[in-house]
Design a protein around this motif. Structure first.
Motif, PDB file in Angstrom:
ATOM      1  N   VAL A   1       0.907  -1.470   0.163  1.00 54.31           N
ATOM      2  CA  VAL A   1       0.112  -0.003  -0.041  1.00 54.31           C
ATOM      3  C   VAL A   1       0.862   1.153  -0.269  1.00 54.31           C
ATOM      4  CG1 VAL A   1      -1.718   1.380   1.164  1.00 54.31           C
ATOM      5  CG2 VAL A   1      -1.760  -1.365   1.112  1.00 54.31           C
ATOM      6  N   GLN A   2       0.888   2.162  -1.095  1.00 53.22           N
ATOM      7  CA  GLN A   2       1.734   3.448  -1.301  1.00 53.22           C
ATOM      8  C   GLN A   2       1.035   4.530  -0.577  1.00 53.22           C
ATOM      9  OE1 GLN A   2       4.832   2.708  -2.596  1.00 53.22           O
ATOM     10  NE2 GLN A   2       4.054   0.338  -2.475  1.00 53.22           N
ATOM     11  N   ALA A   3      -0.204   4.640  -0.745  1.00 55.84           N
ATOM     12  CA  ALA A   3      -0.882   5.828  -0.274  1.00 55.84           C
ATOM     13  C   ALA A   3      -2.253   5.378  -0.116  1.00 55.84           C
ATOM     14  CB  ALA A   3      -0.882   6.860  -1.413  1.00 55.84           C
ATOM     15  N   ALA A   4      -3.229   6.263   0.431  1.00 59.55           N
ATOM     16  CA  ALA A   4      -4.700   6.323   0.580  1.00 59.55           C
ATOM     17  C   ALA A   4      -5.313   7.208  -0.186  1.00 59.55           C
ATOM     18  CB  ALA A   4      -4.887   6.164   2.029  1.00 59.55           C
ATOM     19  N   GLN A   5      -6.394   7.132  -0.527  1.00 58.15           N
ATOM     20  CA  GLN A   5      -6.958   8.260  -1.361  1.00 58.15           C
ATOM     21  C   GLN A   5      -8.566   8.249  -0.887  1.00 58.15           C
ATOM     22  OE1 GLN A   5      -7.899   8.505  -5.946  1.00 58.15           O
ATOM     23  NE2 GLN A   5      -6.216   9.583  -5.582  1.00 58.15           N
ATOM     24  N   ILE A   6      -8.990   9.162  -0.153  1.00 58.55           N
ATOM     25  CA  ILE A   6     -10.497   9.343   0.268  1.00 58.55           C
ATOM     26  C   ILE A   6     -11.236  10.333  -0.820  1.00 58.55           C
ATOM     27  CG2 ILE A   6     -11.739   9.993   2.226  1.00 58.55           C
ATOM     28  CD1 ILE A   6      -9.431   9.732   3.960  1.00 58.55           C
TER      29      ILE A   6
ATOM     30  N   SER B   1      -5.669  12.798  -0.858  1.00 62.89           N
ATOM     31  CA  SER B   1      -4.426  11.707  -0.711  1.00 62.89           C
ATOM     32  C   SER B   1      -3.744  11.785   0.318  1.00 62.89           C
ATOM     33  CB  SER B   1      -3.876  11.908  -2.226  1.00 62.89           C
ATOM     34  OG  SER B   1      -4.716  11.711  -2.978  1.00 62.89           O
ATOM     35  N   ILE B   2      -3.153  10.693   0.988  1.00 65.20           N
ATOM     36  CA  ILE B   2      -2.228  10.776   2.224  1.00 65.20           C
ATOM     37  C   ILE B   2      -1.298   9.616   1.836  1.00 65.20           C
ATOM     38  CG2 ILE B   2      -2.009  10.163   4.562  1.00 65.20           C
ATOM     39  CD1 ILE B   2      -4.929  10.974   4.813  1.00 65.20           C
ATOM     40  N   ALA B   3       0.073   9.982   1.849  1.00 64.67           N
ATOM     41  CA  ALA B   3       1.133   9.140   1.396  1.00 64.67           C
ATOM     42  C   ALA B   3       2.295   9.184   2.591  1.00 64.67           C
ATOM     43  CB  ALA B   3       1.889   9.343   0.183  1.00 64.67           C
ATOM     44  N   PRO B   4       2.677   7.746   3.024  1.00 63.96           N
ATOM     45  CA  PRO B   4       3.813   8.070   4.072  1.00 63.96           C
ATOM     46  C   PRO B   4       5.184   8.627   3.232  1.00 63.96           C
ATOM     47  CG  PRO B   4       2.761   6.093   4.236  1.00 63.96           C
ATOM     48  CD  PRO B   4       2.330   6.802   3.043  1.00 63.96           C
ATOM     49  N   GLN B   5       5.833   9.457   3.930  1.00 63.64           N
ATOM     50  CA  GLN B   5       7.316  10.008   3.187  1.00 63.64           C
ATOM     51  C   GLN B   5       7.933   8.884   2.778  1.00 63.64           C
ATOM     52  OE1 GLN B   5       8.925  12.944   5.654  1.00 63.64           O
ATOM     53  NE2 GLN B   5       7.118  14.035   6.104  1.00 63.64           N
ATOM     54  N   VAL B   6       8.143   7.811   3.433  1.00 68.00           N
ATOM     55  CA  VAL B   6       9.285   6.858   2.946  1.00 68.00           C
ATOM     56  C   VAL B   6       8.694   5.927   1.626  1.00 68.00           C
ATOM     57  CG1 VAL B   6       9.911   6.369   5.618  1.00 68.00           C
ATOM     58  CG2 VAL B   6       7.699   5.246   4.609  1.00 68.00           C
ATOM     59  N   LYS B   7       7.379   6.309   1.210  1.00 68.24           N
ATOM     60  CA  LYS B   7       6.867   5.518   0.165  1.00 68.24           C
ATOM     61  C   LYS B   7       6.998   6.420  -1.057  1.00 68.24           C
ATOM     62  CE  LYS B   7       4.643   1.925   2.270  1.00 68.24           C
ATOM     63  NZ  LYS B   7       4.746   0.635   1.398  1.00 68.24           N
ATOM     64  N   VAL B   8       7.514   7.572  -0.894  1.00 71.46           N
ATOM     65  CA  VAL B   8       7.942   8.579  -1.950  1.00 71.46           C
ATOM     66  C   VAL B   8       9.178   8.045  -2.935  1.00 71.46           C
ATOM     67  CG1 VAL B   8       8.695  11.018  -2.763  1.00 71.46           C
ATOM     68  CG2 VAL B   8       6.770  10.755  -0.738  1.00 71.46           C
ATOM     69  N   GLN B   9       9.169   8.054  -4.135  1.00 67.17           N
ATOM     70  CA  GLN B   9      10.281   7.635  -4.923  1.00 67.17           C
ATOM     71  C   GLN B   9      11.045   8.485  -5.554  1.00 67.17           C
ATOM     72  OE1 GLN B   9       8.949   4.214  -7.327  1.00 67.17           O
ATOM     73  NE2 GLN B   9       8.582   2.883  -5.560  1.00 67.17           N
ATOM     74  N   SER B  10      10.106   9.746  -5.905  1.00 67.79           N
ATOM     75  CA  SER B  10      10.827  10.797  -6.379  1.00 67.79           C
ATOM     76  C   SER B  10      10.124  12.023  -6.127  1.00 67.79           C
ATOM     77  CB  SER B  10      10.674  10.700  -7.974  1.00 67.79           C
ATOM     78  OG  SER B  10       9.482  10.623  -8.636  1.00 67.79           O
ATOM     79  N   ALA B  11      11.097  13.272  -6.196  1.00 68.16           N
ATOM     80  CA  ALA B  11      10.335  14.459  -5.953  1.00 68.16           C
ATOM     81  C   ALA B  11      11.149  15.560  -7.310  1.00 68.16           C
ATOM     82  CB  ALA B  11      10.665  14.956  -4.606  1.00 68.16           C
ATOM     83  N   GLU B  12      10.078  16.045  -7.714  1.00 65.76           N
ATOM     84  CA  GLU B  12      10.540  17.103  -8.807  1.00 65.76           C
ATOM     85  C   GLU B  12       9.957  18.442  -8.551  1.00 65.76           C
ATOM     86  OE1 GLU B  12      10.025  17.494 -13.828  1.00 65.76           O
ATOM     87  OE2 GLU B  12       9.179  15.658 -12.717  1.00 65.76           O
ATOM     88  N   VAL B  13      10.886  19.589  -8.885  1.00 65.36           N
ATOM     89  CA  VAL B  13      10.503  21.017  -8.736  1.00 65.36           C
ATOM     90  C   VAL B  13      10.509  21.405 -10.046  1.00 65.36           C
ATOM     91  CG1 VAL B  13      10.984  23.264  -7.826  1.00 65.36           C
ATOM     92  CG2 VAL B  13      11.324  21.196  -6.477  1.00 65.36           C
TER      93      VAL B  13
END
Length: 509
Positions: free
Chosen positions: A299-304, A441-453
């Motif tokens: 489970v990578q994230a939750a979406q309500i 949407s809620i995602a744990p930070q440890v599940k983030v695989q990339s961050a782009e600005v």
């Protein structure tokens, strides 16, 4: 992946065949595709002039279809090896597909109505390639389907046999984490208002319009039919016309609600979510029963999700974002189609995801950022107004109405802005967006695989940036942050992610 087959003298096990009852399912479900070959055979053999031969021609087409299906079944095998599952098929041109265990994200069992009656199921292997199942076995017995699922789980866990991973003690039959009763199905059906039945009828009418005595889409034909039956539309009283329109609108609304309820019952009937040692197990479906097990670690994230009407009564839907795709129509796994927030929170907690605190302050992007589309639209309307005045010699009083068009979209832009918010706390990231189809949407930070600005021309002018977070199976976007804040958040998240071994995090659970 496709691999060359071993040579004939290579001592490789023949493998296992699919269940023979699958031939019956394939033949019956494939009958609609045989209609045109049957018609072509009747006309091609001249049997239409000899009606007594038509049944024989149809029987011959059916026998040919059965023969080739039997031949395909005879030439289809699957091998359960130590490292992968290998599926071989093909009559003249043979192919083999090898699916390594460590690439399989999900194993689901699906039973359509006929397959349920025969006690067989279709096993689907999903590898997270983004296009649904990577391979499937149609069909095997339910015991074999469960054995395949246990084997995949055991191999991914590094256990030699599924019996070793399952243990000697069977799992107790605990109450479900979430379930849907008839009342909720009806409520969800009302919220799922649909007029798809008219699209289906229109498609059938267009497909078989040669059987209709007139062009169904031409309104003049309907007027002609009415006049042929003694009805003169031009002389119908205005109150009768209004009453007829109201009745037609009410009938259309009733059909839409009824269609939504029927579709909901077909899809969600018997919905049950269990928390087992293997993960979340979800079963649902009336005519098509699906049985899916999703390990908690994947489970990578939750979406309500909710909407302005559902939200009044506190109804929401919970989905889990995973690398494995739910289906071709749904990318995320639905784990609670209609639930209150106090029912959703425990399900999320089982997956290690928490709701934000009541004191959390979400950031809103600048209102001007959301209204930039209106600015571009107004510029386009201004150019159109000027062109009309110059080239068409029209007065401003007749051409200036185009400048008012952007004002109609102002309430929608304001609602979108009001419903947007993002937040980063010590362990999770949150994103709230959309007005009509509201998503949280809620995602744990440890599940983030990339961050782009990223910065566009307008964002660069105002010193703003968009921050994109990539997670397995989805993405989150923080809009219009100050550039310094975007860089700081990116670095902070990446510092939390850097020690994470993603090859191991998805193996647990």
């Amino acid at each position: 992946m496709n691999e060359p087959l071993p040579a004939e003298d290579n001592p490789v096990a023949e493998g296992q065949r699919l269940h023979p009852l699958g031939l019956i399912v394939g033949l019956i479900t494939g009958l609609p595709q045989l209609i045109f070959p049957m018609v072509a055979a009747v006309f091609g053999t001249g049997s239409r002039d000899r009606p007594e031969l038509i049944p024989l021609v149809i029987l011959a087409v059916l026998l040919i279809s059965v023969f080739f299906r039997w031949l395909a079944w005879l030439r289809t095998h699957y091998h359960v090896g130590d490292d992968d599952i290998r599926i071989e098929r093909g009559i003249l041109s043979r192919s083999a597909r090898s699916i390594p265990y460590d690439r399989i994200q999900d194993v689901s069992v699906e039973q359509k109505l006929l397959a349920r009656l025969l006690g067989i199921g279709e096993v689907k292997f999903e590898t997270g390639g983004g296009e649904g199942e990577d391979a499937k076995l149609s069909y095997v017995s339910l015991d074999e389907a469960e054995r395949l699922r246990e084997t995949v789980r055991a191999r991914k866990a590094g256990v030699a046999t599924p019996e070793a991973s399952a243990g000697a003690v069977p799992e107790p039959d605990l109450p479900p984490v979430f379930a849907m009763d008839t009342r909720r199905l009806v409520i969800l059906g009302f919220y799922s208002f649909s007029l798809v039945i008219f699209a289906i009828l229109g498609g059938l009418a267009q497909q078989f319009d040669f059987l209709l005595p007139f062009d169904w889409w031409d309104f003049k034909n309907w007027i002609g039919i009415a006049e042929d039956n003694g009805v003169d539309i031009t002389h119908i009283d205005r109150s009768v016309q209004i009453g007829g329109a109201i009745i037609a609108l009410l009938a259309l609304t009733a059909i839409g609600f009824a269609t939504g309820i029927v579709r909901t019952f077909l899809k969600e009937y018997g919905f049950r979510l269990d928390r087992t040692a293997k993960g979340f197990r979800r079963r649902r479906g009336l005519t098509t029963l699906t049985d899916v097990v999703m390990p908690v670690a994947r489970v990578q994230a939750a979406q309500i999700e909710t909407g302005p009407i559902r939200k009044i009564n506190g109804w929401h839907a919970l989905k889990f974002v995973s690398l494995a795709q739910e289906s071709k129509d749904e990318s995320h796994h639905i784990v609670a189609p209609l639930a209150q927030m106090d029912e959703i929170a425990p399900i999320m907690a089982e997956a290690g995801i928490a709701l934000p605190s009541t004191e959390a302050q979400f950031r809103r992007a600048p209102l001007l950022w959301w209204g930039q589309g209106l600015v571009y639209l107004w510029i386009a309307m201004a150019i159109g107004t000027a062109a009309t005045i110059i080239f068409a010699d029209a007065p401003f009083s007749k051409a200036g109405w185009m400048l008012i068009i952007p004002l109609a979209f102002v309430p929608l832009v304001w609602l979108e802005w009001r419903n947007y918010g993002d937040l980063v706390d010590e362990s999770q990231i949150y994103l709230r967006e959309n007005w009509w189809n509201q998503q949280f949407s809620i995602a744990p930070q440890v599940k983030v695989q990339s961050a782009e600005v990223s910065q566009g021309p307008l964002a660069r002018l105002f010193g703003l940036a968009t921050l994109h977070f990539g997670i397995a199976g989805g993405s989150l976007r923080f809009a219009a942050l100050p550039l310094e804040d975007a860089l700081a958040v990116r670095d902070r998240i990446m510092d939390a992610v850097a020690p994470v071994d993603f090859s191991e995090i998805n193996r647990r659970g």
